[in-house]
Design a protein around this motif. Sequence first.
Motif, PDB file in Angstrom:
ATOM      1  N   PRO A  66       0.813  -1.213   0.000  1.00 46.04           N
ATOM      2  CA  PRO A  66       0.000   0.000   0.000  1.00 46.04           C
ATOM      3  C   PRO A  66       0.848   1.266   0.000  1.00 46.04           C
ATOM      4  N   SER A  67       0.158   2.391  -0.104  1.00 41.61           N
ATOM      5  CA  SER A  67       0.842   3.673  -0.186  1.00 41.61           C
ATOM      6  C   SER A  67       1.592   3.995   1.100  1.00 41.61           C
ATOM      7  N   THR A  68       2.617   4.794   0.967  1.00 38.92           N
ATOM      8  CA  THR A  68       3.332   5.294   2.145  1.00 38.92           C
ATOM      9  C   THR A  68       2.382   6.074   3.043  1.00 38.92           C
ATOM     10  N   ALA A  69       1.410   6.778   2.426  1.00 40.36           N
ATOM     11  CA  ALA A  69       0.432   7.542   3.206  1.00 40.36           C
ATOM     12  C   ALA A  69      -0.410   6.621   4.080  1.00 40.36           C
ATOM     13  N   ALA A  70      -0.808   5.467   3.549  1.00 42.40           N
ATOM     14  CA  ALA A  70      -1.593   4.514   4.337  1.00 42.40           C
ATOM     15  C   ALA A  70      -0.762   3.943   5.484  1.00 42.40           C
ATOM     16  N   LEU A  71       0.507   3.658   5.215  1.00 38.06           N
ATOM     17  CA  LEU A  71       1.390   3.159   6.268  1.00 38.06           C
ATOM     18  C   LEU A  71       1.590   4.220   7.346  1.00 38.06           C
ATOM     19  N   LEU A  72       1.734   5.472   6.928  1.00 43.32           N
ATOM     20  CA  LEU A  72       1.870   6.564   7.893  1.00 43.32           C
ATOM     21  C   LEU A  72       0.593   6.725   8.708  1.00 43.32           C
ATOM     22  N   GLN A  73      -0.546   6.622   8.052  1.00 45.94           N
ATOM     23  CA  GLN A  73      -1.831   6.720   8.748  1.00 45.94           C
ATOM     24  C   GLN A  73      -1.889   5.701   9.890  1.00 45.94           C
ATOM     25  N   HIS A  74      -1.478   4.464   9.593  1.00 45.63           N
ATOM     26  CA  HIS A  74      -1.464   3.411  10.605  1.00 45.63           C
ATOM     27  C   HIS A  74      -0.520   3.769  11.752  1.00 45.63           C
ATOM     28  N   LYS A  75       0.667   4.293  11.417  1.00 50.11           N
ATOM     29  CA  LYS A  75       1.650   4.641  12.448  1.00 50.11           C
ATOM     30  C   LYS A  75       1.171   5.800  13.325  1.00 50.11           C
ATOM     31  N   LEU A  76       0.328   6.657  12.760  1.00 48.57           N
ATOM     32  CA  LEU A  76      -0.248   7.769  13.528  1.00 48.57           C
ATOM     33  C   LEU A  76      -1.414   7.302  14.408  1.00 48.57           C
ATOM     34  N   GLY A  77      -1.870   6.073  14.194  1.00 45.64           N
ATOM     35  CA  GLY A  77      -2.953   5.532  15.000  1.00 45.64           C
ATOM     36  C   GLY A  77      -4.318   6.054  14.632  1.00 45.64           C
TER      37      GLY A  77
END
Length: 329
Positions: A99-110
């Motif tokens: 998936p996109s880096t944005a989706a991975l970041l979204q997950h890391k931001l909780g």
Amino acid sequence: MTTASPRYSRIIGTGSFLPPRRLTNADLAVQLAKDDIETSDEWIVERTGIRARHFAEPDVTSSDLALPAARAALEAAGVKAEEIDLIIVATSTPDMIFPSTAALLQHKLGIHGCPAFDVQAVCSGFVYALTVADSMIKSGAASKALVIGAEVFSRILDFKDRTTCVLFGDGAGAVVLAGSDEPGIVASELHADGRHVDILCVPGNVAGGKVLGDPFLKMDGQAVFKQAVNVLEKVARSVLQKAGRSESDIDWLVPHQANIRIMQGTAKKLKMPLEKLIATVDEHGNTSAASIPLALDVAVRDGRIKPGHTVMLEGVGGGFTWGAVLLDF
């Protein structure tokens, strides 16, 4: 009863992050000498203005760099992560094919639920992403957006090619963009010309479990320089015309940090004193989509860019892409 969409969007917080490992030109020269590649601090500084850059460790990804940059921007904006309803990451070095880096970041931001996607316009990526977020906020599709440029360009450098490997670095920069009744982003403009795809590219891809083509960055430096000098002044003037402003209205120019000669040349063409040019290329190198938000955050945090100032952002990148955003702080 529906609420009217805001007329404008404004940057309400900035943030950035650099990986701890800093390599000076002298450090890089020693590393390259092991493969009989000659370079020097003088050679690099004379041609580019770069004195150092930061490289991420092998297990650190673009989303890893984006996370602290995003948190810093959220803190500066006084916004909680769960208030964000749009995430756009500009990157040419994503963590995965998907998936996109944005989706991975979204997950890391909780957080979850809001749209999250990447924009790929190489060094123009942040300008592209900011323009898209501005349009979505104005349309009512979002109210608070995280817009981030994040890169690990060290992963795609050929360290046997001294004309490219000395230029780039890793890092991330972020802004929080929010709807407003007061002008923030005043005008923007984006362009691309696919006839020049070959002057700056990474001509490889993954298929059948193998890398097809060449996975390293390739650049025709003279062609890129010529294109950049040609388009940056034009797009800046076009955006000023759209906004009903003139060069004298610009308090600060924050260009893509690729080469100090291109940056200074653009400032001079816009009749701007070099003191109004925000330059971080000497310490960051070229961090591609991260370079503009990194430089912006540095200038906001050191007090040069203040509320009420007018700022011109502009970038050029592979594609060939270019664009500019005029904004009031």
